[in-house]
Design a protein around this motif. Structure first.
Motif, PDB file in Angstrom:
ATOM      1  N   GLY A 114     -40.928  -7.311 -55.090  1.00  0.00           N
ATOM      2  CA  GLY A 114     -41.273  -7.577 -53.695  1.00  0.00           C
ATOM      3  C   GLY A 114     -40.824  -6.523 -52.715  1.00  0.00           C
ATOM      4  N   GLY A 115     -40.537  -5.299 -53.197  1.00  0.00           N
ATOM      5  CA  GLY A 115     -40.251  -4.204 -52.276  1.00  0.00           C
ATOM      6  C   GLY A 115     -38.818  -3.712 -52.324  1.00  0.00           C
ATOM      7  N   ARG A 116     -38.568  -2.631 -51.583  1.00  0.00           N
ATOM      8  CA  ARG A 116     -37.266  -1.958 -51.575  1.00  0.00           C
ATOM      9  C   ARG A 116     -36.151  -2.879 -51.085  1.00  0.00           C
ATOM     10  N   GLU A 117     -36.444  -3.637 -50.031  1.00  0.00           N
ATOM     11  CA  GLU A 117     -35.404  -4.509 -49.471  1.00  0.00           C
ATOM     12  C   GLU A 117     -34.991  -5.590 -50.466  1.00  0.00           C
ATOM     13  N   ALA A 118     -35.950  -6.107 -51.232  1.00  0.00           N
ATOM     14  CA  ALA A 118     -35.625  -7.139 -52.221  1.00  0.00           C
ATOM     15  C   ALA A 118     -34.656  -6.591 -53.263  1.00  0.00           C
ATOM     16  N   TRP A 119     -34.866  -5.344 -53.689  1.00  0.00           N
ATOM     17  CA  TRP A 119     -33.940  -4.730 -54.661  1.00  0.00           C
ATOM     18  C   TRP A 119     -32.570  -4.485 -54.043  1.00  0.00           C
ATOM     19  N   ALA A 120     -32.569  -3.977 -52.804  1.00  0.00           N
ATOM     20  CA  ALA A 120     -31.288  -3.715 -52.140  1.00  0.00           C
ATOM     21  C   ALA A 120     -30.469  -5.004 -52.024  1.00  0.00           C
ATOM     22  N   GLN A 121     -31.139  -6.104 -51.698  1.00  0.00           N
ATOM     23  CA  GLN A 121     -30.442  -7.393 -51.587  1.00  0.00           C
ATOM     24  C   GLN A 121     -29.966  -7.882 -52.957  1.00  0.00           C
ATOM     25  N   ALA A 122     -30.756  -7.614 -54.000  1.00  0.00           N
ATOM     26  CA  ALA A 122     -30.442  -8.143 -55.333  1.00  0.00           C
ATOM     27  C   ALA A 122     -29.288  -7.410 -55.993  1.00  0.00           C
ATOM     28  N   VAL A 123     -29.325  -6.069 -55.992  1.00  0.00           N
ATOM     29  CA  VAL A 123     -28.324  -5.298 -56.750  1.00  0.00           C
ATOM     30  C   VAL A 123     -27.754  -4.103 -55.990  1.00  0.00           C
ATOM     31  N   GLY A 124     -28.066  -3.996 -54.697  1.00  0.00           N
ATOM     32  CA  GLY A 124     -27.463  -2.931 -53.900  1.00  0.00           C
ATOM     33  C   GLY A 124     -28.092  -1.573 -54.074  1.00  0.00           C
ATOM     34  N   CYS A 125     -29.231  -1.488 -54.754  1.00  0.00           N
ATOM     35  CA  CYS A 125     -29.896  -0.197 -54.911  1.00  0.00           C
ATOM     36  C   CYS A 125     -31.380  -0.421 -55.156  1.00  0.00           C
ATOM     37  N   VAL A 126     -32.154   0.620 -54.891  1.00  0.00           N
ATOM     38  CA  VAL A 126     -33.593   0.595 -55.130  1.00  0.00           C
ATOM     39  C   VAL A 126     -33.862   1.417 -56.392  1.00  0.00           C
ATOM     40  N   PRO A 127     -34.653   0.903 -57.342  1.00  0.00           N
ATOM     41  CA  PRO A 127     -34.854   1.629 -58.600  1.00  0.00           C
ATOM     42  C   PRO A 127     -35.311   3.075 -58.414  1.00  0.00           C
ATOM     43  N   GLN A 128     -34.650   3.961 -59.152  1.00  0.00           N
ATOM     44  CA  GLN A 128     -35.021   5.370 -59.242  1.00  0.00           C
ATOM     45  C   GLN A 128     -35.338   5.673 -60.705  1.00  0.00           C
ATOM     46  N   ALA A 129     -36.011   6.797 -60.933  1.00  0.00           N
ATOM     47  CA  ALA A 129     -36.436   7.130 -62.296  1.00  0.00           C
ATOM     48  C   ALA A 129     -35.260   7.218 -63.263  1.00  0.00           C
TER      49      ALA A 129
END
Length: 484
Positions: A114-129
């Motif tokens: 569901g987007g960058r903010e959802a990842w930041a809220q879930a685990v504190g980071c946005v997936p990178q390669a």
């Protein structure tokens, strides 16, 4: 008095330091390259048989290096993913490095949650390669048979600790290493198995996360093995940074990290919220362009090396006669401008001289990192002094400009393998706790790194004017890019 060892298994080599438990003084060292070809070029796909790390470790420890050692700490390259089957055998070679094969998988995962903010809220980071969670998604999409066989997941330092202990049933990791996976939350202090399933397609067994001063176990010979951690966390621990300290690392890309008492959740995704090796937190902000901007400028000017570029830049003056370089040569992460290019602004007849372009390259690189520092400061992170790391930290043009552009005292430590020293310090901590001589909440107080200290002094106002000149050009070219 006792002795402990710290082992740093980097992407290309293993270095071991043997230290005095009380002072941290390095008593002896060992080194060995990994018996594999390093990846050719940044972001090049690289698969490595983890056995190569063990062979390198054995060679580095040769000649009785570990004689008398009571405990070992392990630091290792971050983001290496080792998929194991139900018997503990590797399903395929380890996926290491910033693997560009996984870029599509990263975008796929961001959308799936569901987007960058959802990842930041879930685990504190946005997936990178580079991250393990993204490599899992790539594995599921590109090698479905291997993905189906994968039942356990480990990172490099987890796997090495497990091997040193004789592959026990209990498998462990630490907060620092876990926080970089993309499926453990530094804020919540817990795994997100649902994200493993989202990436891999099914659940997998994950290592137990143990505390900073806990031991992972003891070898049959009685050698204590501490929790281990990732290279970034080990280096921070080896440097001895604490609250009020930040580390600016000058590689091809750049990074800024600082010690903070709590995890930072950043909806923009600019902050990666890692845990450190002491029980605190280590928010990190990355720029894609640091020394690569200097190398590009040196090539453009026909100069053979960065030392020559620095000498040329020193013939200019602060502000480079109005030249401003936005060094976004590979796109940029901070600010989030993945598809942009660099910008050279302020061209006038009097500014069109090689020395001014050289100066603008150094100021552009440092101002880009100052932007990253401001992201942390804007979230309440205190920055009183800045440790400047990397070979470029010794260049006169960097040292002349950094304190005034960063607006803080700059500390340039003498070159050393701080990750290995940090791993040894962790070993000393776990050993002391096991013997009842150290508090599990307080690491051993070792000698700080020998360093050169640089102050902004009277140049502070000039540096801040240069910084404002850069910010004005950035805002005109990319309006609002740095706003939260």
């Amino acid at each position: 008095m006792g002795i402990v060892a710290g082992l740093d298994s980097s992407p290309d080599f293993t270095r071991i330091v043997v230290c005095d438990t009380d002072t941290g003084a390095v008593l002896r060292q060992g080194y060995a390259p990994h018996p594999v070809e390093p990846p050719a070029g940044a972001g090049r796909p690289s698969d490595v048989d983890p056995q190569a790390w063990l062979l390198s470790l054995g060679e580095a420890a040769g000649g009785g290096l570990l004689e008398g050692v009571q405990a070992i700490g392990v630091s290792a390259q971050q983001n290496a993913l080792i998929p194991l089957d139900a018997q503990g055998a590797t399903v395929r070679p380890a996926l290491v490095g910033g693997d560009k094969r996984a870029q599509v998988a990263a975008a796929d995962l961001i959308d799936a949650l569901g987007g960058r903010e959802a990842w930041a809220q879930a685990v504190g980071c946005v997936p990178q390669a580079a991250q393990p969670v993204t490599k899992l998604r790539w594995l599921a999409r590109s090698e479905p048979d291997n993905a189906r066989r994968t039942s356990m997941l480990m990172q490099a330092h987890d796997w090495l600790v497990w091997q040193l202990l004789g592959r026990p049933v209990r498998r462990t990791t630490d907060r620092g290493g876990a926080s970089g996976t993309g499926y453990w939350s530094a804020a919540g202090g817990a795994y997100r198995p649902d994200l493993v399933e989202l990436a891999l397609g099914h659940q997998a067994v994950l290592p137990e996360v143990i505390g900073p001063a806990e031991a992972a176990g003891t070898t049959p010979e009685g050698l204590l093995i501490s929790a281990g951690t990732g290279e970034t966390m080990a280096a921070a621990f080896g440097l001895g940074i604490g609250l009020g300290d930040a580390v600016v690392s000058l590689g091809a890309s750049g990074s800024v990290m600082a010690v903070h008492p709590e995890a930072l959740v950043d909806s923009t995704g600019m902050i990666t919220s890692l845990a450190d090796a002491t029980g605190m937190h280590l928010p990190v902000v990355t720029t894609l362009n640091a020394v690569r901007a200097l190398r590009g400028t040196a090539e453009l000017l026909g100069l053979p090396d960065l030392e020559s570029l620095s000498d040329l830049a020193m013939k200019s003056t602060p502000g480079a006669h109005g030249l401003v370089l936005l060094p976004y040569l590979e796109g940029e992460r901070t600010p989030h401008l993945p598809h942009t290019a660099g910008t050279l602004a302020g061209l006038r007849r009097e500014s069109m001289k090689p020395e001014h372009l050289a100066r603008a390259a150094f100021e552009g690189m440092l101002c880009g990192l100052a932007d990253a520092l401001d992201v942390l400061r804007g979230r309440g992170v205190e920055v009183r002094r800045i440790f400047l790391l990397g070979p470029a930290a010794g260049l006169p043009a960097v040292q002349a400009a950094a304190p005034s552009l960063f607006g803080a005292q700059v500390v340039v430590p003498q070159p050393a393998d701080y990750a290995a020293i940090g791993a040894a310090r962790q070993a000393a901590w776990a050993l002391g706790v096991s013997q009842g001589t150290l508090d599990p909440r307080t690491p051993p107080a070792w000698q700080g790194a020998a360093a050169q200290v640089l102050e902004a002094g009277e140049d502070l106002a000039v540096g801040q004017a240069v910084r404002q000149q850069y910010v004005s050009v950035r805002e005109q070219t990319h309006p609002g890019a740095m706003r939260p």
